[in-house]
Scaffold this active site. Structure first.
Site, PDB file in Angstrom:
ATOM      1  N   HIS A 165      27.031  -5.995 -19.911  1.00 16.72           N
ATOM      2  CA  HIS A 165      28.562  -6.005 -19.906  1.00 16.72           C
ATOM      3  C   HIS A 165      28.987  -6.580 -18.588  1.00 16.72           C
ATOM      4  CE1 HIS A 165      27.167  -1.976 -18.506  1.00 16.72           C
ATOM      5  NE2 HIS A 165      28.610  -2.324 -17.647  1.00 16.72           N
TER       6      HIS A 165
ATOM      7  N   HIS B  13      32.676  -6.160 -16.171  1.00 13.27           N
ATOM      8  CA  HIS B  13      33.935  -5.436 -16.020  1.00 13.27           C
ATOM      9  C   HIS B  13      34.802  -6.482 -15.651  1.00 13.27           C
ATOM     10  CE1 HIS B  13      31.554  -1.425 -15.579  1.00 13.27           C
ATOM     11  NE2 HIS B  13      30.556  -2.405 -15.041  1.00 13.27           N
TER      12      HIS B  13
ATOM     13  N   TYR C 190      23.494  -3.301  -9.870  1.00 11.34           N
ATOM     14  CA  TYR C 190      24.875  -3.614  -9.081  1.00 11.34           C
ATOM     15  C   TYR C 190      24.348  -3.654  -7.582  1.00 11.34           C
ATOM     16  CZ  TYR C 190      27.384  -2.512 -13.286  1.00 11.34           C
ATOM     17  OH  TYR C 190      27.723  -2.308 -14.319  1.00 11.34           O
TER      18      TYR C 190
ATOM     19  N   ARG D 270      22.457   0.976 -21.329  1.00 11.47           N
ATOM     20  CA  ARG D 270      23.803   0.324 -21.254  1.00 11.47           C
ATOM     21  C   ARG D 270      23.380  -0.974 -21.914  1.00 11.47           C
ATOM     22  NH1 ARG D 270      28.532   0.732 -19.017  1.00 11.47           N
ATOM     23  NH2 ARG D 270      29.090  -0.294 -20.961  1.00 11.47           N
TER      24      ARG D 270
ATOM     25  N   TYR E 272      20.774  -1.619 -18.237  1.00 10.37           N
ATOM     26  CA  TYR E 272      20.291  -0.750 -17.152  1.00 10.37           C
ATOM     27  C   TYR E 272      20.317   0.595 -18.002  1.00 10.37           C
ATOM     28  CZ  TYR E 272      25.235   0.051 -16.016  1.00 10.37           C
ATOM     29  OH  TYR E 272      26.504   0.210 -16.335  1.00 10.37           O
TER      30      TYR E 272
END
Length: 249
Positions: free
Chosen positions: A170, A172, A118, A167, A157
């Site tokens: 995906h 959000h 991110y 994870r 990640y």
């Protein structure tokens, strides 16, 4: 509550789900221990507002048609250069539980880049940042309740836990109703991802049916009109649909 994959509190009673039903790999043997950050709840007590409900609007941003531009929903054109990664388009409809479209509603999206990182100071994953991708976008649904985002497929990640849990890829999603206080938050996954069977956040949803509603379906065919060449995924979101898909915290 929304059919989110993380047990997040919300002030609304609606639920968010997808109408598609792709196959999902077998579930992690129950009970599935949650692996991730423990502090997934507010750190401060609720703020008391004056008795007049309309005063709640004074504590949130104001959203209007002039605030959202067509460029906001294309995360690949927000910087001087092209981002690195697999370009995808995610599209679907925002509907109520009777199948009626919900028009002119704000949808926000945020995500990791193709390397699974991110663009946020709190992300200390040692994957590289992409100077041409910040991973945020927003769109207003049209008169038919349809939304469309063009972006880069996020990478998985690690959670940084002792068992090296990861994870699955995906996105959000944040959905706004008529007011900031009606916000719902959920996550969307990709069919065929081998990490779906091991993602403890996805498996916080208590049933296989609830988990399937969080997975987008690949749609083969030519690019959508007005969109760049990209793989297309379809994901409808239903507000006020089936029972919440979040296991009690």
């Amino acid at each position: 509550m929304p059919n989110a994959s993380t047990p997040m509190p919300t002030s609304a009673s609606a639920t968010a789900s997808a109408t598609t039903s792709p196959e999902i790999p077998p579930a992690v043997p129950a009970p599935t221990p949650y692996r991730g950050f423990a502090l997934r709840q507010p750190a401060r007590p609720p703020v008391s507002l004056p008795p007049d409900p309309e005063n709640a609007e004074l504590y949130g941003p104001v959203f209007g048609h002039t605030d959202v531009t067509p460029l906001d929903c294309d995360l690949t054109r927000r910087h001087p250069g092209a981002p690195i990664g697999e370009r995808i388009t995610v599209t679907g409809r925002l509907l109520d539980d009777q199948g009626r479209p919900i028009p002119h509603q704000l949808i926000e999206l945020w995500q990791a880049n193709a390397a699974g990182r991110y663009a946020h100071r709190g992300d200390q994953h040692d994957a590289p940042l992409d100077p041409n991708f910040t991973g945020t976008g927003r769109a207003l649904t049209d008169a038919a309740g349809r939304y469309t985002f063009t972006t880069i497929k996020p990478g998985p990640y690690p959670l940084g836990t002792p068992d090296d849990a990861w994870r699955a890829a995906h996105l959000h999603f944040s959905l706004f109703g008529r007011a900031f206080t009606q916000r719902l938050v959920t996550q969307m996954y990709f069919e065929g991802d081998p990490l779906l069977a091991h993602d403890s956040v996805l498996h916080a949803a208590p049933t296989a049916a609830a988990r399937r509603r969080l997975i987008a379906t690949y749609v083969p065919g030519p690019p959508l009109p007005g969109r760049p060449t990209s793989l297309t995924y379809h994901w409808d979101i239903i507000l006020g649909g089936p029972p919440p898909a979040v296991a009690p915290a």
